[in-house]
Design a protein around this motif. Structure first.
Motif, PDB file in Angstrom:
ATOM      1  N   GLY A  13       0.737  -0.704   0.079  1.00  0.00           N
ATOM      2  CA  GLY A  13       0.230   0.095   0.031  1.00  0.00           C
ATOM      3  C   GLY A  13       0.218   1.195   0.548  1.00  0.00           C
ATOM      4  O   GLY A  13       0.004   1.821   0.169  1.00  0.00           O
ATOM      5  N   SER A  14       1.941   1.575  -0.142  1.00  0.00           N
ATOM      6  CA  SER A  14       3.276   2.788  -0.008  1.00  0.00           C
ATOM      7  C   SER A  14       4.062   2.315  -1.208  1.00  0.00           C
ATOM      8  O   SER A  14       5.063   2.510  -0.858  1.00  0.00           O
ATOM      9  CB  SER A  14       3.947   2.281   1.674  1.00  0.00           C
ATOM     10  OG  SER A  14       4.669   1.561   1.359  1.00  0.00           O
ATOM     11  N   ASP A  15       3.154   2.477  -2.458  1.00  0.00           N
ATOM     12  CA  ASP A  15       4.321   2.362  -3.695  1.00  0.00           C
ATOM     13  C   ASP A  15       4.136   3.754  -4.503  1.00  0.00           C
ATOM     14  O   ASP A  15       4.087   4.070  -5.447  1.00  0.00           O
ATOM     15  CB  ASP A  15       3.730   1.277  -4.889  1.00  0.00           C
ATOM     16  CG  ASP A  15       5.179   1.169  -5.631  1.00  0.00           C
ATOM     17  OD1 ASP A  15       6.261   1.268  -5.620  1.00  0.00           O
ATOM     18  OD2 ASP A  15       4.372  -0.201  -6.369  1.00  0.00           O
ATOM     19  N   GLY A  16       3.511   4.911  -3.171  1.00  0.00           N
ATOM     20  CA  GLY A  16       3.415   5.946  -4.074  1.00  0.00           C
ATOM     21  C   GLY A  16       2.366   6.368  -4.243  1.00  0.00           C
ATOM     22  O   GLY A  16       1.491   7.689  -5.229  1.00  0.00           O
ATOM     23  N   ASP A  17       1.856   5.249  -4.575  1.00  0.00           N
ATOM     24  CA  ASP A  17      -0.047   5.595  -4.933  1.00  0.00           C
ATOM     25  C   ASP A  17      -1.044   5.456  -4.277  1.00  0.00           C
ATOM     26  O   ASP A  17      -2.654   5.769  -4.352  1.00  0.00           O
ATOM     27  CB  ASP A  17      -0.216   4.306  -6.035  1.00  0.00           C
ATOM     28  CG  ASP A  17       0.000   3.229  -5.256  1.00  0.00           C
ATOM     29  OD1 ASP A  17       0.112   2.814  -3.992  1.00  0.00           O
ATOM     30  OD2 ASP A  17       0.114   1.903  -6.149  1.00  0.00           O
ATOM     31  N   GLY A  18      -0.994   5.657  -2.679  1.00  0.00           N
ATOM     32  CA  GLY A  18      -1.312   4.916  -2.105  1.00  0.00           C
ATOM     33  C   GLY A  18      -2.885   3.962  -1.632  1.00  0.00           C
ATOM     34  O   GLY A  18      -3.780   4.416  -1.630  1.00  0.00           O
ATOM     35  N   VAL A  19      -2.424   3.334  -2.142  1.00  0.00           N
ATOM     36  CA  VAL A  19      -3.438   2.286  -2.348  1.00  0.00           C
ATOM     37  C   VAL A  19      -3.950   1.717  -0.892  1.00  0.00           C
ATOM     38  O   VAL A  19      -3.009   1.295   0.110  1.00  0.00           O
ATOM     39  CB  VAL A  19      -2.999   0.690  -3.121  1.00  0.00           C
ATOM     40  CG1 VAL A  19      -4.044  -0.085  -2.861  1.00  0.00           C
ATOM     41  CG2 VAL A  19      -2.383   0.745  -4.752  1.00  0.00           C
ATOM     42  N   SER A  20      -5.653   1.670  -0.466  1.00  0.00           N
ATOM     43  CA  SER A  20      -5.797   1.514   0.943  1.00  0.00           C
ATOM     44  C   SER A  20      -6.891   0.362   1.203  1.00  0.00           C
ATOM     45  O   SER A  20      -7.174  -0.506   1.634  1.00  0.00           O
ATOM     46  CB  SER A  20      -6.796   2.647   1.073  1.00  0.00           C
ATOM     47  OG  SER A  20      -8.037   2.267   0.209  1.00  0.00           O
ATOM     48  N   TRP A  54      -9.312 -10.739 -11.566  1.00  0.00           N
ATOM     49  CA  TRP A  54      -9.539  -9.672 -11.730  1.00  0.00           C
ATOM     50  C   TRP A  54      -9.169  -8.588 -10.272  1.00  0.00           C
ATOM     51  O   TRP A  54      -9.701  -9.097  -9.224  1.00  0.00           O
ATOM     52  CB  TRP A  54     -10.769  -9.094 -11.966  1.00  0.00           C
ATOM     53  CG  TRP A  54     -10.449  -9.756 -13.386  1.00  0.00           C
ATOM     54  CD1 TRP A  54      -9.899  -8.904 -14.985  1.00  0.00           C
ATOM     55  CD2 TRP A  54     -10.863 -11.425 -13.805  1.00  0.00           C
ATOM     56  NE1 TRP A  54      -9.865 -10.446 -16.048  1.00  0.00           N
ATOM     57  CE2 TRP A  54     -10.617 -11.655 -14.873  1.00  0.00           C
ATOM     58  CE3 TRP A  54     -11.653 -11.892 -12.710  1.00  0.00           C
ATOM     59  CZ2 TRP A  54     -10.912 -12.676 -16.014  1.00  0.00           C
ATOM     60  CZ3 TRP A  54     -12.114 -13.398 -13.485  1.00  0.00           C
ATOM     61  CH2 TRP A  54     -11.444 -13.930 -14.735  1.00  0.00           C
ATOM     62  N   LYS A  55      -7.758  -7.689 -10.380  1.00  0.00           N
ATOM     63  CA  LYS A  55      -7.672  -6.884  -9.423  1.00  0.00           C
ATOM     64  C   LYS A  55      -7.955  -5.269  -9.145  1.00  0.00           C
ATOM     65  O   LYS A  55      -7.683  -4.660 -10.550  1.00  0.00           O
ATOM     66  CB  LYS A  55      -6.110  -7.124  -9.112  1.00  0.00           C
ATOM     67  CG  LYS A  55      -5.828  -8.022  -8.966  1.00  0.00           C
ATOM     68  CD  LYS A  55      -4.285  -8.178  -8.765  1.00  0.00           C
ATOM     69  CE  LYS A  55      -3.524  -9.873  -8.922  1.00  0.00           C
ATOM     70  NZ  LYS A  55      -2.221  -9.647  -9.047  1.00  0.00           N
ATOM     71  N   GLN A  56      -8.741  -4.933  -8.292  1.00  0.00           N
ATOM     72  CA  GLN A  56      -9.515  -3.505  -8.254  1.00  0.00           C
ATOM     73  C   GLN A  56      -8.936  -2.869  -7.059  1.00  0.00           C
ATOM     74  O   GLN A  56      -8.504  -3.376  -6.382  1.00  0.00           O
ATOM     75  CB  GLN A  56     -10.535  -3.462  -8.430  1.00  0.00           C
ATOM     76  CG  GLN A  56     -11.302  -1.777  -8.877  1.00  0.00           C
ATOM     77  CD  GLN A  56     -12.871  -1.733  -8.687  1.00  0.00           C
ATOM     78  OE1 GLN A  56     -13.320  -2.686  -7.694  1.00  0.00           O
ATOM     79  NE2 GLN A  56     -13.052  -1.337  -9.156  1.00  0.00           N
ATOM     80  N   GLU A  57      -7.875  -1.629  -7.481  1.00  0.00           N
ATOM     81  CA  GLU A  57      -6.782  -0.927  -6.407  1.00  0.00           C
ATOM     82  C   GLU A  57      -7.613   0.245  -6.193  1.00  0.00           C
ATOM     83  O   GLU A  57      -8.962   0.899  -6.766  1.00  0.00           O
ATOM     84  CB  GLU A  57      -5.881  -0.602  -6.346  1.00  0.00           C
ATOM     85  CG  GLU A  57      -5.123  -1.427  -6.989  1.00  0.00           C
ATOM     86  CD  GLU A  57      -3.291  -0.824  -7.643  1.00  0.00           C
ATOM     87  OE1 GLU A  57      -2.692  -1.714  -7.627  1.00  0.00           O
ATOM     88  OE2 GLU A  57      -3.361   0.254  -7.762  1.00  0.00           O
ATOM     89  N   GLU A  58      -7.984   0.988  -4.779  1.00  0.00           N
ATOM     90  CA  GLU A  58      -8.942   1.443  -3.985  1.00  0.00           C
ATOM     91  C   GLU A  58      -7.655   2.675  -3.461  1.00  0.00           C
ATOM     92  O   GLU A  58      -6.912   2.223  -3.304  1.00  0.00           O
ATOM     93  CB  GLU A  58      -9.596   1.260  -3.279  1.00  0.00           C
ATOM     94  CG  GLU A  58     -10.920   0.038  -3.014  1.00  0.00           C
ATOM     95  CD  GLU A  58     -11.809  -0.065  -2.140  1.00  0.00           C
ATOM     96  OE1 GLU A  58     -11.567   0.132  -1.269  1.00  0.00           O
ATOM     97  OE2 GLU A  58     -11.905  -1.362  -2.161  1.00  0.00           O
ATOM     98  N   ASN A  59      -8.009   3.542  -3.774  1.00  0.00           N
ATOM     99  CA  ASN A  59      -7.032   5.291  -3.528  1.00  0.00           C
ATOM    100  C   ASN A  59      -8.079   6.383  -2.724  1.00  0.00           C
ATOM    101  O   ASN A  59      -8.732   5.943  -3.481  1.00  0.00           O
ATOM    102  CB  ASN A  59      -5.903   5.163  -4.198  1.00  0.00           C
ATOM    103  CG  ASN A  59      -6.007   5.272  -5.132  1.00  0.00           C
ATOM    104  OD1 ASN A  59      -7.248   6.055  -5.531  1.00  0.00           O
ATOM    105  ND2 ASN A  59      -6.025   5.424  -6.423  1.00  0.00           N
ATOM    106  N   ALA A  60      -7.328   7.536  -3.002  1.00  0.00           N
ATOM    107  CA  ALA A  60      -8.022   8.290  -1.828  1.00  0.00           C
ATOM    108  C   ALA A  60      -9.050   8.998  -3.463  1.00  0.00           C
ATOM    109  O   ALA A  60     -10.004   9.922  -3.368  1.00  0.00           O
ATOM    110  CB  ALA A  60      -7.047   9.592  -2.120  1.00  0.00           C
ATOM    111  N   SER A  61      -8.578   8.543  -4.333  1.00  0.00           N
ATOM    112  CA  SER A  61      -8.960   9.362  -5.689  1.00  0.00           C
ATOM    113  C   SER A  61      -9.747   8.182  -6.422  1.00  0.00           C
ATOM    114  O   SER A  61     -10.992   8.494  -7.436  1.00  0.00           O
ATOM    115  CB  SER A  61      -8.484   9.857  -6.531  1.00  0.00           C
ATOM    116  OG  SER A  61      -7.388   8.500  -7.256  1.00  0.00           O
ATOM    117  N   GLY A  62     -10.002   7.485  -6.181  1.00  0.00           N
ATOM    118  CA  GLY A  62     -11.857   5.853  -6.745  1.00  0.00           C
ATOM    119  C   GLY A  62     -10.747   4.309  -6.648  1.00  0.00           C
ATOM    120  O   GLY A  62     -10.091   4.401  -5.675  1.00  0.00           O
ATOM    121  N   SER A  63     -11.126   4.311  -7.828  1.00  0.00           N
ATOM    122  CA  SER A  63     -11.163   2.621  -7.666  1.00  0.00           C
ATOM    123  C   SER A  63     -10.503   2.985  -9.113  1.00  0.00           C
ATOM    124  O   SER A  63     -10.946   3.091  -9.862  1.00  0.00           O
ATOM    125  CB  SER A  63     -12.004   1.747  -7.123  1.00  0.00           C
ATOM    126  OG  SER A  63     -12.896   2.472  -7.921  1.00  0.00           O
TER     127      SER A  63
END
Length: 153
Positions: free
Chosen positions: A41-48, A125-134
Motif C-alpha cells: 500500500g505504500s508504493d507512492g499510489d496510496g492504495v488503501s 481481476w484486481k481492483q485498487e482503491e485509493n483516495a481518488s477512487g478505484s
C-alpha cells in the motif's frame, strides 16, 4: 507421489502451517521453496485496499493445469497454491506458492514458474482503491516478459 493442494479462498492462511502440512511425514523432500505475496500500500499510489475477483471453476482448473505443467517439468514431491479473493488491505496475505523437491533448484524454478503464471495469466481481476477512487489493475509488460521465458519453443 506428488501432493497437490490448490485453494482459492477469502480467509487468510498460515504460511508455517501450510509448510508443515506439505512436509509432514515426508523424508524424500530436501527443499521447500515458498513465495508469499502481500498486499502493498505504500508504493507512492496510496492504495488503501485491493479487491480480487475470479470465476471459481475456471480459476481452479487453470491453476491446476499450470501445477500439472510444473510437475511435468520438474521433479516435484509437493505443490501448494493458495490464492485469496475478496477485499484485502495493505499487509494482508494474497497468495502462497510452495514447491517441494529433493533438491532446491527444481523447487526454486517451479515456484518461480508458477508465480509468473499467477501474475500474468491466472483468471483473477484486481481492483485498487485509493483516495481518488478505484481502478482495475492492468497487466504489466515486465510481468509478461518474465512469464515469456517459460514458453516452450
Amino acid at each position: 507421489m506428488t501432493s497437490v493442494t490448490i485453494r482459492i479462498q477469502e480467509a487468510d492462511f498460515d504460511i508455517a502451517r501450510e509448510i508443515a502440512l506439505l512436509a509432514d511425514g515426508r523424508t524424500d523432500i530436501g527443499a521447500i521453496v515458498s513465495f508469499s505475496g502481500i498486499c502493498r500500500g505504500s508504493d507512492g499510489d496510496g492504495v488503501s485496499a485491493l479487491t480480487l475477483e475470479h470465476y471459481p471453476d475456471m480459476a481452479e482448473a487453470e491453476i491446476r493445469r499450470h501445477v500439472d505443467e510444473a510437475i511435468a517439468r520438474w521433479p516435484l514431491y509437493g505443490v501448494t497454491v493458495i490464492h485469496r479473493v475478496g477485499r484485502l488491505t495493505p499487509g494482508q496475505n494474497i497468495v502462497l506458492v510452495l514447491t517441494a523437491s529433493a533438491h532446491r533448484q527444481a523447487a526454486f524454478e517451479a515456484a518461480e514458474f508458477l508465480m509468473d503464471y499467477l501474475k500474468t495469466s491466472a483468471p483473477f481481476w484486481k481492483q485498487e482503491e485509493n483516495a481518488s477512487g478505484s481502478n482495475w489493475v492492468e497487466a504489466q509488460a515486465h510481468d509478461d516478459a518474465a512469464a515469456a521465458r517459460w514458453t516452450k519453443s
